[in-house]
Design a protein around this motif. Structure first.
Motif: not given
Length: 449
Positions: A35-39, A148-149, A167-170, A174-175
């Motif tokens: 949900n957070l990634l899509n938001m 995040i690395t 992976e959502e953090g990466a 990128g966005l």
């Protein structure tokens, strides 16, 4: 605390309502990350589209920008470990963001500015100010990518299933790179960042088909603008590298010119020494002839005839010896004169070569100045192309680039010809200047720059 996703956003948030939803409910952290990634995708996309259509610098009161900071705050808070303190338990965003200063020294300026703000009293307010300053600096994506690395550092602040660890953090980082195309001017001092309540407004992301069509057109325009911007930046980098290469070649030519001037000065000194030696040998030859004549006259006047006859043989031997020395001195004088003529001719050739070299250097400097002016014109055209987005400017820029490339190739060819001529002159100078093999090798090694 995360706000629930409304029923009207199933497609936007990517939540499936079939069997996959039942599997996701078993892992609530995975559902929250999705949900957070899509938001985050919706927030960043809406911010870029609205900023480009807005057409000027964004301020703190811009609603899409406010919602972006709220979404980022929720993403950074997800899976944050509870820390014990004297006042109880709390979750602080300032801890992981403060670690960026250790990973990237450039972030130290932002951290110092946040600490010096007088109106911030809580770690949450400092974290919100840090996000705003990083966005204005256009380094938010870079700083979070460094964070995040380092999974070993994040494990001290986040759980293993947090957004920043998975992976959502990466993907979110990128966005965030796309936000570098917008400009924001945020006043951090005047805002009450400690007591703000971060609530996601889902009504901003409810769009109809017309909005989707318009957003598609905006995306096409944004992609075209980004492509043109990347092309212009790459072209600028290539032109800058070409200018640096030409400048290096000009410096090398100046160094070789200075070496040739030093060698010419040494040749002039050798010519002066040879002239002095020739003059000295002439004086010694004259003195020897005068002494021989004086001795002959003294012997004729003082010695009787019989003594003269007895010493005639000794005088003949003395005369023959003096004559032999005279022939040797004449031969030596002839050799010195020949060498002097050779040195004078070499000096004239070196002077002519130096004039040609100076002329070539001046021409190359004029060409370099012309290239710099053309580079300034190209930069001005780049700015005009970025603001107006006209295809004819791109065509004109490509023509100027082709001209500069052709000029650079001509300069490279002339540099090679000039280098071969200089080496030929240097080798001829070395062969005529000295007969010592070892000195020739050292001189050729010094001149063969």
């Amino acid at each position: 605390m995360l706000c629930p996703i409304p029923e009207s956003l199933p497609a936007a948030c990517g939540i499936c309502r079939n069997g996959s939803l039942f599997a996701t409910l078993r892992d609530p952290m995975s559902m929250e990350r999705t949900n957070l990634l899509n938001m985050a995708k919706l927030s960043i996309k809406g911010l870029i589209e609205s900023a480009l259509s807005f057409g000027r610098t964004l301020d703190s009161d811009y609603p899409p920008l406010q919602q972006f900071f709220v979404v980022m705050e929720h993403c950074l808070k997800h899976g944050l470990k509870v820390k014990k303190s004297f006042l109880g338990y709390n979750k602080s965003l300032w801890g992981p963001l403060e670690m960026v200063e250790k990973l990237c020294p450039e972030a130290g300026e932002i951290a110092a500015s946040v600490r010096d703000l007088p109106g911030l009293k809580t770690p949450l307010g400092r974290a919100r100010a840090w996000l705003r300053l990083a966005l204005m600096q256009k380094r938010l994506a870079d700083y979070l990518r460094l964070l995040i690395t380092r999974k070993d550092l994040l494990s001290d602040f986040y759980d293993n299933s947090a957004v920043m660890v998975e992976e959502e953090g990466a993907v979110i980082v990128g966005l965030l790179v796309g936000l570098n195309v917008i400009d924001a001017n945020l006043c951090v001092k005047g805002e009450d960042l400690d007591t703000q309540v971060g609530v996601i407004d889902f009504s901003m992301y409810l769009k109809n088909d017309i909005d989707d069509y318009r957003s598609g057109e905006r995306n096409g325009q944004v992609a075209a603008i980004l492509d043109q911007k990347n092309y212009v930046e790459e072209l600028n980098r290539q032109l800058n590298s070409s200018v640096h290469g030409l400048q290096g070649r000009v410096d090398n030519l100046e160094k070789s010119n200075s070496k040739l001037i030093e060698e010419l000065a040494i040749a002039k000194n050798n010519i002066i020494k040879l002239q002095e030696e020739n003059h000295q040998l002439r004086n010694e030859n004259t003195i020897i002839l005068i002494k021989a004549q004086q001795q002959l006259e003294v012997c004729l006047l003082q010695c009787p005839l019989d003594t003269y006859k007895q010493s005639r043989q000794g005088l003949d031997e003395m005369y023959n010896e003096a004559r032999r020395q005279l022939r040797e001195e004449c031969q030596l004088r002839q050799d010195v004169e020949n060498e002097l003529v050779v040195q004078v001719s070499m000096k004239q050739e070196m002077d002519l070569a130096m004039k040609l070299l100076e002329k070539d250097i001046h021409e190359k400097q004029d060409t370099l100045i012309g290239l710099r002016h053309q580079l300034d014109e190209v930069k001005a055209i780049n700015v005009e192309m970025y603001t107006k987005m006209q295809n004819d400017i791109i065509t004109r820029l490509e023509e100027k680039t082709n001209q500069i490339t052709a000029t650079m190739k001509q300069l490279e060819q002339s540099d090679k010809d000039l280098l071969s001529q200089t080496r030929t002159l240097a080798m001829s100078f070395v062969k005529c200047a000295s007969t010592d093999t070892e000195n020739q090798y050292k001189l050729v090694k010094d001149i063969s720059f």
